[in-house]
Design an enzyme around this catalytic site. Structure first.
Site, mmCIF file in Angstrom:
data_model
loop_
_atom_site.group_PDB
_atom_site.id
_atom_site.type_symbol
_atom_site.label_atom_id
_atom_site.label_comp_id
_atom_site.label_asym_id
_atom_site.label_seq_id
_atom_site.Cartn_x
_atom_site.Cartn_y
_atom_site.Cartn_z
ATOM 1 N N HIS A 121 0.790 -1.068 0.047
ATOM 2 C CA HIS A 121 0.051 0.019 -0.087
ATOM 3 C C HIS A 121 1.058 1.200 0.080
ATOM 4 C CE1 HIS A 121 -2.992 2.878 1.831
ATOM 5 N NE2 HIS A 121 -3.703 2.317 1.563
ATOM 6 N N ASP A 198 3.383 -4.694 7.783
ATOM 7 C CA ASP A 198 2.166 -3.912 7.793
ATOM 8 C C ASP A 198 1.018 -4.990 8.107
ATOM 9 O OD1 ASP A 198 -0.316 -2.427 6.944
ATOM 10 O OD2 ASP A 198 0.760 -1.670 5.130
ATOM 11 N N GLN A 201 -4.118 -5.109 7.168
ATOM 12 C CA GLN A 201 -5.307 -5.995 6.475
ATOM 13 C C GLN A 201 -5.160 -7.271 7.363
ATOM 14 O OE1 GLN A 201 -7.701 -4.921 4.829
ATOM 15 N NE2 GLN A 201 -6.927 -3.045 3.809
ATOM 16 N N LYS A 224 -10.177 -0.321 10.980
ATOM 17 C CA LYS A 224 -10.502 -1.360 10.254
ATOM 18 C C LYS A 224 -10.946 -2.831 11.038
ATOM 19 C CE LYS A 224 -7.176 -0.198 6.638
ATOM 20 N NZ LYS A 224 -7.867 0.337 5.662
ATOM 21 N N CYS A 364 -4.947 2.642 -3.701
ATOM 22 C CA CYS A 364 -3.550 3.056 -3.072
ATOM 23 C C CYS A 364 -2.564 2.094 -3.203
ATOM 24 C CB CYS A 364 -3.892 3.653 -1.636
ATOM 25 S SG CYS A 364 -5.073 4.605 -1.283
HETATM 26 N N1 C6P Z 1 -6.190 0.727 3.066
HETATM 27 C C1 C6P Z 1 -8.161 0.240 1.404
HETATM 28 O O1 C6P Z 1 -9.347 0.443 1.117
HETATM 29 P P1 C6P Z 1 -4.649 3.933 7.070
HETATM 30 O O2 C6P Z 1 -5.478 4.562 6.096
HETATM 31 O O3 C6P Z 1 -3.710 4.692 7.821
HETATM 32 O O4 C6P Z 1 -5.791 3.348 8.187
HETATM 33 O O5 C6P Z 1 -4.392 2.303 6.547
HETATM 34 C C2 C6P Z 1 -3.347 2.482 5.470
HETATM 35 C C3 C6P Z 1 -3.386 0.986 5.050
HETATM 36 C C4 C6P Z 1 -1.776 0.563 5.301
HETATM 37 N N2 C6P Z 1 -1.602 -0.669 4.678
HETATM 38 C C5 C6P Z 1 -2.595 -1.561 4.042
HETATM 39 C C6 C6P Z 1 -2.207 -2.982 3.622
HETATM 40 C C7 C6P Z 1 -3.953 -0.825 3.539
HETATM 41 O O6 C6P Z 1 -4.749 -1.884 3.178
HETATM 42 C C8 C6P Z 1 -4.353 0.431 4.238
HETATM 43 C C9 C6P Z 1 -5.454 1.047 3.982
HETATM 44 C C10 C6P Z 1 -7.474 1.117 2.450
HETATM 45 O O7 C6P Z 1 -7.431 -0.760 0.872
HETATM 46 C C11 C6P Z 1 -7.566 2.376 2.541
HETATM 47 S S1 C6P Z 1 -6.519 2.959 0.929
#
Ligand code: C6P
Length: 408
Positions: A121, A198, A201, A224, A364
């Protein structure tokens, strides 16, 4: 798992959109909140709203106690050795930026190497790319095979004495691929490199044990996993966090301040400058209690069932390309796809008319999309309250969309 009973806890699932029942299949973007979390937020603001770590009065002490209780609960959830290893931040993105600024800036220099994967991401890509540019370091990228598996052999061949950091996603937000983080960490440590996982997910969906994985850092977001937005977590090994200087400076993160010097606070507060997201910290415990009551292994099994159901249904529907592993043992509850000859944004609008919420776009993860030769894709992602009949509604609507575009 009694999914119908679980659904009763989520007020938004009763909502109608364009006169249709809401079918929420965008859980990788953010999850819905159970009434227990919503009530706990209301209770905080109605009963004991006060700043934390400061006031010597009843409601501030209560807020502090529950906020720190949230931290304890997160520590247990991922099996950290101590709550000192849990830093509250805004989200996974901020957690990764904290490591980039407070650890990597000082420890990664000219010609040093950072290994990431093509699945990252932007949150686990841009901070490293920019750091590499600033410090003259290099980024090495592990690819995926045609089904979207992490290429472990390639990873091993990229590791060297120059590798200072391996920063890898646990579950891809596009392909759903589960990476072998334990083995990735082991190999990195053999080369003396640090590791960041990371977990944005993974932590909400599969049991995650930081001691078993052995990673130095883990980043994830509360929103999430049933908690509100604005609360995220950086886990770091205590001995590493202790050696790091703070990222943000100001109130709360200090022990003593004099005109010409400052002593930092102890862990974890050294990294928590300013007034935090108090209700976020407090309700992390409520969200985690909810997940634990259902049981993380049960949630994982439920998502595997839904993912298999979706993959089979897609395979039996004409004109659909699906991306990522087909074996649900290697995949989280995320299915990205394209309906041939329909742009994902057009598709998302048609589905919205049917009350279905999915995500479309580059998710993203533009380097991955480029690697797959795609401009955009649609994505359905599942959680504990989703049902097979919602996937049926999605598939029927995809068929309808094909008719609208005269493809059937
Ligand atoms: N992905 C998606 O719709 P934040 O925005 O900081 O809470 O999470 C960022 C992030 C980091 N790593 C991974 C693997 C992610 O999937 C995400 C967030 C969302 O896929 C929003 S773009």
């Amino acid at each position: 798992m009694d999914v119908d009973a679980i659904r009763e806890d989520f007020p938004i699932l009763k909502k109608r959109v364009h006169g249709k029942k809401l079918v929420y299949l965008d859980n990788a973007a953010t999850t819905q909140k159970p009434k227990q979390v919503i009530e706990a937020i209301k209770e905080f603001y109605s009963d004991y709203n006060a700043n934390v770590q400061r006031g010597v009065y009843e409601i501030s002490e209560k807020a502090t106690e529950l906020y720190e209780g949230g931290r304890e609960s997160v520590a247990k959830f991922i099996n950290a050795t101590s709550s000192k290893e849990i830093i509250f931040v805004r989200n996974a993105t901020e957690a990764i930026n904290l490591v980039a600024n407070a650890w990597a800036k000082k420890n990664i220099g000219k010609d040093d190497e950072i290994i990431i994967s093509i699945m990252e991401h932007h949150s686990n890509f841009v901070p490293w790319q920019q750091l590499a540019i600033e410090n003259n370091a290099k980024i090495k990228v592990v690819g995926v095979d045609p089904e979207g598996h992490f290429k472990f052999d390639e990873y091993e061949s990229l590791l060297s004495d120059k590798t200072k950091l391996v920063a890898i996603t646990h579950v891809s937000n596009v392909l759903g691929t589960i990476t072998p983080v334990k083995e990735i960490v082991k190999k990195a440590h053999e080369k003396g490199a640090m590791t960041l996982v990371d977990g944005a997910q993974s932590v909400p969906h599969i049991p995650v044990d930081v001691q078993q994985i052995g990673c130095d850092f883990l980043a994830f977001s509360g929103h999430k996993m049933l908690a509100p937005t604005g609360i995220g977590i950086l886990y770091g090994k205590k001995e590493i966090l202790e050696k790091m200087d703070p990222f943000l400076k100001g109130g709360d993160m200090i022990k003593e301040v004099h005109l010409d010097s400052t002593r930092w606070n102890e862990l974890p507060w050294k990294f928590e400058a300013g007034t935090p997201n108090i209700e976020g910290g407090i309700t992390m415990k409520v969200a985690i209690d909810y997940l634990n009551r259902i049981g993380m292994p049960n949630i994982r099994e439920h998502e595997k069932k839904l993912t298999k159901y979706a993959l089979d249904a897609f395979a039996n529907t004409k004109g659909i390309d699906v991306y990522g592993p087909r074996n649900v043992e290697e995949k989280g509850g995320v299915v990205s796809f394209n309906v041939q000859q329909i742009h994902p944004h057009d598709l998302a609008s048609i589905l919205d008319e049917e009350g279905i919420a999915i995500r479309s776009g580059h998710h993203c993860a533009q380097p991955l999309m480029e690697n797959l030769g795609l401009v955009a894709a649609s994505r359905a992602s599942f959680y504990l309250y989703n049902k097979e009949e919602e996937i049926d509604i999605l598939i029927n609507s995809l068929k309808k969309a094909r008719k609208v575009f005269r493809l059937e």
